[in-house]
Design a protein around this motif. Structure first.
Motif, PDB file in Angstrom:
ATOM      1  N   UNK A  43       0.822  -1.216   0.000  1.00 32.30           N
ATOM      2  CA  UNK A  43       0.000   0.000   0.000  1.00 32.30           C
ATOM      3  C   UNK A  43       0.855   1.266   0.000  1.00 32.30           C
ATOM      4  N   UNK A  44       2.173   1.111   0.013  1.00 35.70           N
ATOM      5  CA  UNK A  44       3.047   2.277  -0.055  1.00 35.70           C
ATOM      6  C   UNK A  44       3.770   2.635   1.215  1.00 35.70           C
ATOM      7  N   UNK A  83      -5.931  -0.799   4.842  1.00 36.29           N
ATOM      8  CA  UNK A  83      -4.896  -1.320   3.952  1.00 36.29           C
ATOM      9  C   UNK A  83      -4.443  -2.714   4.358  1.00 36.29           C
ATOM     10  N   UNK A  84      -4.452  -2.989   5.654  1.00 34.29           N
ATOM     11  CA  UNK A  84      -3.849  -4.223   6.154  1.00 34.29           C
ATOM     12  C   UNK A  84      -4.850  -5.327   6.459  1.00 34.29           C
TER      13      UNK A  84
END
Length: 488
Positions: free
Chosen positions: A3-4, A118-119
């Protein structure tokens, strides 16, 4: 990382995640980011301090007994402890594997929620990963339970800070407070360190406890050595007792949306903890130790500062799957208490669905911003698309409906009837909530099949023909909100 996010490094913590203080590490105590003579909280002490000092935007911690919440309170942070299994624990060294979960530290709820989005996800390689059903958010205020007799172990500063925070939360429109007895929660909390679950901590150490005993911090060694007092019978009896306490807690919280507690009872100095390490640690877990045992989600947020200049926090607690509800409420509360949380951003960003869903088209009082939209949100629905119906419909303003509602009617174009495309929102909701949503729809409306502009079909609102006798044809406005705007 996909996700960066950039991995900066590992952080110090209480050894084997056994402690709420941050001083039980062979690498030395982690000092509080705001007042170095005070404890940082644990076990995820380094993770919290790294965020508090501005070294990183967010960090991950662990939470078995409160390790993702106590450090948040002591360092003026948000600590998001999700429903167990929502975040994969693959690669995490366990403390109590049946209870452990990854937690998130950030400065505000919106950032913590973005990380969770995101996780979060199912991980087949983690035997304890799961896909819990998510609850919807609340739109008609909050029914909040609080302990009838909050415990602060004589810390008047902590007591006053909590009372001031509670007063501010209570001032929000639609908020009601119910004071409940807290014995079921404190009795469950005691099972963690004074019951057979301490043997699970010993199990996590494996042979290390025997082969490297001298390398274990003295306090951690003393705690895990208590495993020798328990056998398999004690373990089962502990499970039975916990089941009884869970049922009692469920009854106490039955008519509420969330439980609100101080994150901690007090804030000791490092010297005070070293003088009485086990008792001080136990005091800090009064409002945290029961949460994972009872399979609940929790969100710690900064609250009103103590008069002596120390931070204080509150924690929102709900059943498994209440993560989005707690995050949106927490964002609202944090903003109310002086933080910069983005409640709207959290509300508009639920976790991805992990269950069967159904799409529902709405054209009237259930549209975004309209008076019945709360029914969709509280059913766990989210906006899927803004579109129109096919050109085979007419829209009518129904008479004598409260709140005002339109009726959508499909016309027979084969007979030469003129229809039009009507502005529509398509919402997606868990199938498990669809029946109760439909049951709440009053006559003359109901749910049928709606054809959209692209030729696809969804479930949607329909109207009984008899209701059109005194209705006004508003098809020419193209949609309900345009009609309402024209009336003004």
């Amino acid at each position: 990382q996909k996700a960066g996010a950039l991995l900066i490094g590992k952080t110090n913590l209480d050894q084997f995640a056994t402690g709420l203080v941050g001083v039980r590490s062979p690498y030395g105590a982690v000092r509080n980011a705001l007042q170095p003579e005070y404890v940082s909280g644990g076990s995820s002490s380094g993770s919290a301090v790294a965020v508090a000092l501005g070294q990183v935007l967010f960090s991950l911690g662990t939470d078995t007994a409160g390790s993702g919440r106590v450090p948040a309170a002591f360092n003026n942070l948000v600590g998001l402890k999700p429903t167990r299994g929502l975040l994969s624990s693959s690669g995490m060294l366990p403390a109590c594997r049946t209870l452990d979960c990854i937690s998130i530290f950030a400065h505000d709820v919106a950032d913590a929620w973005r990380v969770l989005q995101s996780a979060a996800g199912f991980d087949a390689s983690d035997a304890y990963s799961r896909m819990p059903a998510m609850l919807g958010v609340k739109r008609r205020g909050y029914r909040i339970a609080v302990p009838a007799k909050p415990e602060f172990y004589g810390d008047e500063q902590a007591r006053m800070a909590f009372e001031q925070a509670l007063e501010k939360v209570t001032s929000m429109p639609g908020v009601s407070i119910t004071r409940i007895p807290f014995d079921a929660f404190t009795d469950a909390a005691q099972l963690l360190y004074q019951g057979p679950w301490v043997a699970e901590r010993r199990a996590a150490l494996g042979d290390f406890f025997n082969t490297n005993n001298a390398a274990i911090h003295p306090v951690v060694r003393e705690i895990t050595a208590q495993a020798d007092k328990f056998d398999a019978v004690d373990a089962f009896n502990g499970q039975y007792r916990l089941a009884e306490l869970r049922r009692e807690a469920e009854s106490l919280l039955q008519n509420t949306d969330l439980l609100l507690v101080p994150t901690t009872t007090t804030m000791p100095t490092i010297a005070e903890v070293e003088a009485d390490p086990i008792v001080r640690n136990s005091q800090l877990g009064y409002y945290t130790n029961f949460v994972n045992l009872m399979d609940m989600a929790a969100l710690a947020i900064p609250a009103v500062w103590r008069k002596d200049g120390l931070p204080a926090g509150i924690t929102l607690i709900g059943p498994a799957g209440s993560d989005h509800l707690l995050a949106e409420a927490g964002a609202q509360f944090q903003q109310l208490l002086g933080g910069a949380a983005q409640a709207d951003a959290v509300a508009a960003a639920p976790l991805p669905f992990n269950e069967t869903t159904v799409k529902v088209g709405v054209v009237g009082a259930h549209l975004s911003g309209q008076p019945l939209n709360w029914q969709l949100l509280e059913a766990g629905a989210r906006l899927h698309a803004s579109t129109t119906t096919s050109k085979h419909y007419r829209l009518y303003a129904l008479a004598n409906t409260t709140p005002a509602k339109p009726g959508l009617v499909r016309i027979n174009s084969a007979n030469g009837d003129d229809g039009a495309a009507i502005i529509t929102e398509v919402w997606e909701m868990p199938l498990r909530n669809f029946g109760s949503f439909v049951a709440a729809i009053p006559a003359p409306l109901g749910i049928g099949t709606m054809e959209l502009a692209d030729g696809s079909s969804v479930k949607g609102f329909i109207c009984e023909p008899a209701a059109l006798d005194n209705a006004r044809d508003i098809t020419g406005y193209g949609g309900w909100t345009a009609y309402l705007a024209a009336k003004i």
